[in-house]
Design a protein around this motif. Sequence first.
Motif, PDB file in Angstrom:
ATOM      1  N   PHE A 262      63.313 -53.011 -74.471  1.00 39.95           N
ATOM      2  CA  PHE A 262      62.920 -52.918 -75.882  1.00 39.95           C
ATOM      3  C   PHE A 262      63.420 -51.618 -76.493  1.00 39.95           C
ATOM      4  O   PHE A 262      63.805 -51.560 -77.643  1.00 39.95           O
ATOM      5  CB  PHE A 262      61.399 -53.001 -76.031  1.00 39.95           C
ATOM      6  CG  PHE A 262      60.858 -54.401 -76.086  1.00 39.95           C
ATOM      7  CD1 PHE A 262      61.641 -55.453 -76.562  1.00 39.95           C
ATOM      8  CD2 PHE A 262      59.558 -54.679 -75.696  1.00 39.95           C
ATOM      9  CE1 PHE A 262      61.142 -56.750 -76.623  1.00 39.95           C
ATOM     10  CE2 PHE A 262      59.042 -55.971 -75.759  1.00 39.95           C
ATOM     11  CZ  PHE A 262      59.849 -57.009 -76.223  1.00 39.95           C
TER      12      PHE A 262
ATOM     13  N   VAL B  43      63.995 -48.265 -82.136  1.00 42.45           N
ATOM     14  CA  VAL B  43      62.820 -48.327 -81.267  1.00 42.45           C
ATOM     15  C   VAL B  43      62.791 -47.132 -80.312  1.00 42.45           C
ATOM     16  O   VAL B  43      63.694 -46.966 -79.499  1.00 42.45           O
ATOM     17  CB  VAL B  43      62.790 -49.652 -80.466  1.00 42.45           C
ATOM     18  CG1 VAL B  43      61.624 -49.674 -79.501  1.00 42.45           C
ATOM     19  CG2 VAL B  43      62.725 -50.833 -81.414  1.00 42.45           C
TER      20      VAL B  43
ATOM     21  N   LYS C 220      57.523 -44.757 -77.624  1.00 41.35           N
ATOM     22  CA  LYS C 220      56.157 -45.201 -77.940  1.00 41.35           C
ATOM     23  C   LYS C 220      56.158 -46.614 -78.514  1.00 41.35           C
ATOM     24  O   LYS C 220      55.311 -47.429 -78.174  1.00 41.35           O
ATOM     25  CB  LYS C 220      55.516 -44.244 -78.970  1.00 41.35           C
ATOM     26  CG  LYS C 220      55.238 -42.868 -78.407  1.00 41.35           C
ATOM     27  CD  LYS C 220      53.745 -42.543 -78.441  1.00 41.35           C
ATOM     28  CE  LYS C 220      53.482 -41.327 -77.562  1.00 41.35           C
ATOM     29  NZ  LYS C 220      52.089 -41.017 -77.382  1.00 41.35           N
TER      30      LYS C 220
ATOM     31  N   ARG D  47      56.693 -49.228 -75.915  1.00 42.04           N
ATOM     32  CA  ARG D  47      55.490 -49.503 -75.133  1.00 42.04           C
ATOM     33  C   ARG D  47      54.520 -50.364 -75.929  1.00 42.04           C
ATOM     34  O   ARG D  47      53.928 -51.303 -75.390  1.00 42.04           O
ATOM     35  CB  ARG D  47      54.837 -48.188 -74.725  1.00 42.04           C
ATOM     36  CG  ARG D  47      54.072 -48.317 -73.420  1.00 42.04           C
ATOM     37  CD  ARG D  47      53.879 -46.980 -72.770  1.00 42.04           C
ATOM     38  NE  ARG D  47      52.956 -46.165 -73.541  1.00 42.04           N
ATOM     39  CZ  ARG D  47      52.933 -44.833 -73.493  1.00 42.04           C
ATOM     40  NH1 ARG D  47      53.807 -44.187 -72.753  1.00 42.04           N
ATOM     41  NH2 ARG D  47      52.064 -44.146 -74.202  1.00 42.04           N
ATOM     42  N   ARG D  48      54.373 -50.047 -77.196  1.00 42.46           N
ATOM     43  CA  ARG D  48      53.483 -50.858 -78.043  1.00 42.46           C
ATOM     44  C   ARG D  48      53.957 -52.307 -78.077  1.00 42.46           C
ATOM     45  O   ARG D  48      53.167 -53.241 -78.059  1.00 42.46           O
ATOM     46  CB  ARG D  48      53.450 -50.314 -79.473  1.00 42.46           C
ATOM     47  CG  ARG D  48      52.402 -49.240 -79.683  1.00 42.46           C
ATOM     48  CD  ARG D  48      52.488 -48.689 -81.091  1.00 42.46           C
ATOM     49  NE  ARG D  48      52.231 -49.680 -82.117  1.00 42.46           N
ATOM     50  CZ  ARG D  48      52.827 -49.707 -83.318  1.00 42.46           C
ATOM     51  NH1 ARG D  48      53.734 -48.794 -83.626  1.00 42.46           N
ATOM     52  NH2 ARG D  48      52.520 -50.633 -84.194  1.00 42.46           N
ATOM     53  N   MET D  49      55.293 -52.475 -78.150  1.00 41.17           N
ATOM     54  CA  MET D  49      55.843 -53.835 -78.183  1.00 41.17           C
ATOM     55  C   MET D  49      55.548 -54.580 -76.886  1.00 41.17           C
ATOM     56  O   MET D  49      55.189 -55.755 -76.896  1.00 41.17           O
ATOM     57  CB  MET D  49      57.359 -53.773 -78.408  1.00 41.17           C
ATOM     58  CG  MET D  49      57.752 -53.353 -79.807  1.00 41.17           C
ATOM     59  SD  MET D  49      59.543 -53.200 -79.923  1.00 41.17           S
ATOM     60  CE  MET D  49      59.724 -53.139 -81.712  1.00 41.17           C
TER      61      MET D  49
ATOM     62  N   PHE E 104      53.116 -54.050 -74.816  1.00 42.62           N
ATOM     63  CA  PHE E 104      51.688 -54.396 -74.819  1.00 42.62           C
ATOM     64  C   PHE E 104      51.413 -55.589 -75.714  1.00 42.62           C
ATOM     65  O   PHE E 104      50.633 -56.474 -75.371  1.00 42.62           O
ATOM     66  CB  PHE E 104      50.840 -53.216 -75.304  1.00 42.62           C
ATOM     67  CG  PHE E 104      50.374 -52.351 -74.183  1.00 42.62           C
ATOM     68  CD1 PHE E 104      49.497 -52.859 -73.235  1.00 42.62           C
ATOM     69  CD2 PHE E 104      50.801 -51.050 -74.066  1.00 42.62           C
ATOM     70  CE1 PHE E 104      49.062 -52.071 -72.190  1.00 42.62           C
ATOM     71  CE2 PHE E 104      50.379 -50.256 -73.020  1.00 42.62           C
ATOM     72  CZ  PHE E 104      49.505 -50.761 -72.080  1.00 42.62           C
ATOM     73  N   PHE E 105      52.068 -55.562 -76.855  1.00 39.86           N
ATOM     74  CA  PHE E 105      51.892 -56.674 -77.790  1.00 39.86           C
ATOM     75  C   PHE E 105      52.250 -58.000 -77.114  1.00 39.86           C
ATOM     76  O   PHE E 105      51.518 -58.979 -77.207  1.00 39.86           O
ATOM     77  CB  PHE E 105      52.770 -56.447 -79.023  1.00 39.86           C
ATOM     78  CG  PHE E 105      52.793 -57.596 -79.975  1.00 39.86           C
ATOM     79  CD1 PHE E 105      51.812 -57.732 -80.948  1.00 39.86           C
ATOM     80  CD2 PHE E 105      53.801 -58.557 -79.899  1.00 39.86           C
ATOM     81  CE1 PHE E 105      51.837 -58.805 -81.818  1.00 39.86           C
ATOM     82  CE2 PHE E 105      53.819 -59.633 -80.774  1.00 39.86           C
ATOM     83  CZ  PHE E 105      52.839 -59.756 -81.733  1.00 39.86           C
ATOM     84  N   VAL E 106      53.375 -58.013 -76.415  1.00 37.92           N
ATOM     85  CA  VAL E 106      53.806 -59.236 -75.734  1.00 37.92           C
ATOM     86  C   VAL E 106      52.743 -59.687 -74.729  1.00 37.92           C
ATOM     87  O   VAL E 106      52.404 -60.865 -74.643  1.00 37.92           O
ATOM     88  CB  VAL E 106      55.163 -59.024 -75.026  1.00 37.92           C
ATOM     89  CG1 VAL E 106      55.530 -60.225 -74.182  1.00 37.92           C
ATOM     90  CG2 VAL E 106      56.262 -58.748 -76.052  1.00 37.92           C
ATOM     91  N   LEU E 107      52.202 -58.719 -73.994  1.00 43.74           N
ATOM     92  CA  LEU E 107      51.156 -59.049 -73.008  1.00 43.74           C
ATOM     93  C   LEU E 107      49.918 -59.642 -73.668  1.00 43.74           C
ATOM     94  O   LEU E 107      49.235 -60.488 -73.091  1.00 43.74           O
ATOM     95  CB  LEU E 107      50.734 -57.795 -72.242  1.00 43.74           C
ATOM     96  CG  LEU E 107      51.583 -57.383 -71.057  1.00 43.74           C
ATOM     97  CD1 LEU E 107      50.955 -56.188 -70.364  1.00 43.74           C
ATOM     98  CD2 LEU E 107      51.727 -58.538 -70.074  1.00 43.74           C
ATOM     99  N   GLN E 108      49.634 -59.156 -74.875  1.00 47.00           N
ATOM    100  CA  GLN E 108      48.401 -59.598 -75.534  1.00 47.00           C
ATOM    101  C   GLN E 108      48.556 -60.934 -76.264  1.00 47.00           C
ATOM    102  O   GLN E 108      47.573 -61.560 -76.621  1.00 47.00           O
ATOM    103  CB  GLN E 108      47.921 -58.515 -76.508  1.00 47.00           C
ATOM    104  CG  GLN E 108      47.298 -57.329 -75.783  1.00 47.00           C
ATOM    105  CD  GLN E 108      47.384 -56.041 -76.586  1.00 47.00           C
ATOM    106  OE1 GLN E 108      47.907 -56.025 -77.693  1.00 47.00           O
ATOM    107  NE2 GLN E 108      46.883 -54.956 -76.033  1.00 47.00           N
TER     108      GLN E 108
END
Lengths: 202, 202
Positions: free
Chosen positions: A14, A20, A23, A26-28, A30-34
């Motif tokens: 990413f 990008v 940080k 990493r947010r992206m 996490f977003f995918v995981l959620q």
Amino acid sequence: MSLPDSFERLTVLFRKLPGVGAKTARRMAFFVLQQPVSYAEELAACLSGLKDRIFTCSRCGNITDREPCAVCSDLLRDRSTLCVVETVEDLISIEQAGVYSGLYHVLGGRVSPLDGEDLDEECLAGLVRRIGEDRIREVIIATNPRIEGDLTFHAIVDRLGETDVSVSRLAYGLPVGGSIEFADRTTLLASLESRVTVKRKE
Amino acid sequence: MSLPDSFERLTVLFRKLPGVGAKTARRMAFFVLQQPVSYAEELAACLSGLKDRIFTCSRCGNITDREPCAVCSDLLRDRSTLCVVETVEDLISIEQAGVYSGLYHVLGGRVSPLDGEDLDEECLAGLVRRIGEDRIREVIIATNPRIEGDLTFHAIVDRLGETDVSVSRLAYGLPVGGSIEFADRTTLLASLESRVTVKRKE
Ligand SMILES: [Zn+2]
Ligand SMILES: [Zn+2]
């Protein structure tokens, strides 16, 4: 601490995307995981084989999944007008603005001495050839309003001397909805030089 | 104009990522097209099955690809100290700063009346249970320096009354490298109230 391998790998990938940073990457991730599992799977399916499914239109240089592209094969468009752009991105921007209904020609290059870039001979020759073969009557040069765009514009104009077409360039001026207060000097000068006569002295 | 389907789909999916607008999503899709084919394939491989490979550590709530996670299974860490964080993101930020070597406990929730969020009973009970089972001696509450973090902090402290552990909270104050000029009033007040005595009047 070691994060799960695939999470780290996803973050690294990413992070390569334009704009990008660490940080955001990493947010992206996490977003995918959620998200529901379908999001990651759809994205994966879309990416896998992407470059086999999308290629360059042999006529205009647009990206496409069929030959010729949607623009080139649209018989309702004005087939005698050719808008010359530097990149496919520029083509899509003009297209999405919905302000033009002719054909396009993607140069795929520009004149930029600072970056050591130049238009190769085949690029200009291809444009001239297309103008002849497709019986183009007007060429609108839509290079970017910068030094490189101007140099590219002149290179094209020089070469089009040998053809029998009208040639124009997108107008420079104040951006609509912008303000004079925030316009830079070059834009103000351009808009002054290209001023439109409203009423003539009698 | 119709762009190739997979290009449109990729743009739509990218646009769902946090902080990505329409233009950025398009730039990202173009970027993928311009990369060697391995980039899209690696990203696809990484995304496919991601949620099967990564799950939540049953002990601390960290993300992991093995059970228990890398932090929980690291015997070199201080196993009597527990840092309580709101989210895995907070855990990773602290971990990557390399300033803490104890264990973590991810609440996975917070008290936020405005958003209608509250810590459920099981969340707090789980924390108390873990403190007992793992013989924790100190709990460091690392909730975010905001109203929600404060409310969450108090909810935890209330509940920890029944346990025999030391409890502390991350200090509020001026960010190191920041400037007083740009500090907001609340931060200035916090740093004043938490001022550190350097010399005592004799
Ligand atoms: Zn085409
Ligand atoms: Zn763990």
